[in-house]
Design a protein around this motif. Structure first.
Motif, PDB file in Angstrom:
ATOM      1  N   THR A  30      -6.863   6.709   1.047  1.00 27.34           N
ATOM      2  CA  THR A  30      -7.448   5.500   1.622  1.00 27.34           C
ATOM      3  C   THR A  30      -6.524   4.339   1.271  1.00 27.34           C
ATOM      4  O   THR A  30      -6.431   3.966   0.105  1.00 27.34           O
ATOM      5  N   ALA A  31      -5.839   3.791   2.263  1.00 24.28           N
ATOM      6  CA  ALA A  31      -4.820   2.765   2.012  1.00 24.28           C
ATOM      7  C   ALA A  31      -5.385   1.558   1.271  1.00 24.28           C
ATOM      8  O   ALA A  31      -4.753   1.027   0.361  1.00 24.28           O
ATOM      9  N   CYS A  81      -5.539   2.058  -2.462  1.00 22.43           N
ATOM     10  CA  CYS A  81      -4.289   2.403  -3.144  1.00 22.43           C
ATOM     11  C   CYS A  81      -3.292   1.290  -2.821  1.00 22.43           C
ATOM     12  O   CYS A  81      -2.355   1.491  -2.061  1.00 22.43           O
ATOM     13  N   GLN A  82      -3.538   0.122  -3.387  1.00 25.78           N
ATOM     14  CA  GLN A  82      -2.732  -1.034  -3.011  1.00 25.78           C
ATOM     15  C   GLN A  82      -2.600  -2.040  -4.148  1.00 25.78           C
ATOM     16  O   GLN A  82      -3.372  -2.024  -5.100  1.00 25.78           O
ATOM     17  N   GLN A  92       0.845  -1.196   0.000  1.00 26.62           N
ATOM     18  CA  GLN A  92       0.000   0.000   0.000  1.00 26.62           C
ATOM     19  C   GLN A  92       0.880   1.244   0.000  1.00 26.62           C
ATOM     20  O   GLN A  92       1.986   1.236   0.540  1.00 26.62           O
ATOM     21  N   HIS A  93       0.366   2.307  -0.586  1.00 22.83           N
ATOM     22  CA  HIS A  93       1.098   3.581  -0.563  1.00 22.83           C
ATOM     23  C   HIS A  93       0.922   4.208   0.812  1.00 22.83           C
ATOM     24  O   HIS A  93      -0.186   4.330   1.314  1.00 22.83           O
ATOM     25  N   ARG A  94       2.037   4.598   1.405  1.00 16.05           N
ATOM     26  CA  ARG A  94       2.023   5.100   2.784  1.00 16.05           C
ATOM     27  C   ARG A  94       1.158   6.352   2.943  1.00 16.05           C
ATOM     28  O   ARG A  94       0.467   6.516   3.941  1.00 16.05           O
ATOM     29  N   SER A  95       1.159   7.258   1.992  1.00 12.69           N
ATOM     30  CA  SER A  95       0.429   8.521   2.162  1.00 12.69           C
ATOM     31  C   SER A  95      -0.843   8.564   1.318  1.00 12.69           C
ATOM     32  O   SER A  95      -1.299   9.643   0.951  1.00 12.69           O
ATOM     33  N   ALA A  96      -1.415   7.422   1.032  1.00 14.96           N
ATOM     34  CA  ALA A  96      -2.654   7.377   0.259  1.00 14.96           C
ATOM     35  C   ALA A  96      -3.816   7.929   1.068  1.00 14.96           C
ATOM     36  O   ALA A  96      -3.826   7.857   2.297  1.00 14.96           O
ATOM     37  N   CYS A 128      -5.824   6.750  -4.197  1.00 14.88           N
ATOM     38  CA  CYS A 128      -4.458   7.255  -4.062  1.00 14.88           C
ATOM     39  C   CYS A 128      -4.467   8.763  -3.891  1.00 14.88           C
ATOM     40  O   CYS A 128      -3.685   9.361  -3.275  1.00 14.88           O
TER      41      CYS A 128
END
Length: 170
Positions: A143-144, A147-148, A137-141, A170
């Motif tokens: 909604t995690a 965005c994975q 997952q993107h750390r600063s998304a 994202c």
């Protein structure tokens, strides 16, 4: 009779210098205000996730080719790449890291996360869940979960893992 030289004409409109000054001021205002109205960070994060997906797809193809060459395309096995052992299920990389990659045992072999170079440190872009399925997952998304990348194990002989990517949050 009126003398033509005494008639004063009125100039109407702006001078070229005035127009240039106004255009420059409007350009400066637009350059400072546009980033507040146009936020492209979501697109950038989605592109980073697409790049990570490309890395995963490449790693999966290379490990599958290596497992075919080594005759380990069915069942749970290990393949050797650069003197490290990688866990494979049906010839494709396993989702979870099972160990350090030292020694020819399935319980100590590396999964897909050991094959790709993503920064999951505290200052990196990604949060990685080392499980089955593996989640990146993107750390600063925003909604995690939206965005994975999800990487499961192969479900059968010759069945490529169904890797899914979600970039709507994202």
């Amino acid at each position: 009779m009126k003398n033509l030289s005494n008639i004063k004409t009125k100039n109407q409109g702006f001078t070229l210098i005035e127009l240039v000054v106004v255009i420059v001021i409007l350009g400066i205002l637009a350059a400072t205000a546009a980033p507040k109205f146009i936020d492209l960070t979501g697109d950038a994060k989605a592109s980073v996730m697409e790049g990570a997906l490309g890395s995963i797809e490449s790693a999966v193809s290379m490990v599958h080719a290596k497992s075919l060459v080594q005759g380990k395309a069915t069942g749970n096995n290990t393949v050797i790449i650069n003197s490290l052992y990688y866990a494979v299920a049906n010839g494709y990389p396993r989702a979870a890291n099972l160990g350090t990659g030292a020694g020819d045992t399935a319980a100590n072999a590396i999964g897909i996360l050991g094959l790709i170079d993503i920064d999951s440190s505290a200052s990196g872009d990604f949060v990685v869940t080392d499980a089955t399925p593996a989640l990146i997952q993107h750390r600063s998304a925003t909604t995690a979960a939206n965005c994975q990348i999800s990487y499961p194990d192969s479900t059968g002989s010759g069945v490529r893992p169904d890797i899914t990517i979600t970039t709507s949050g994202c």
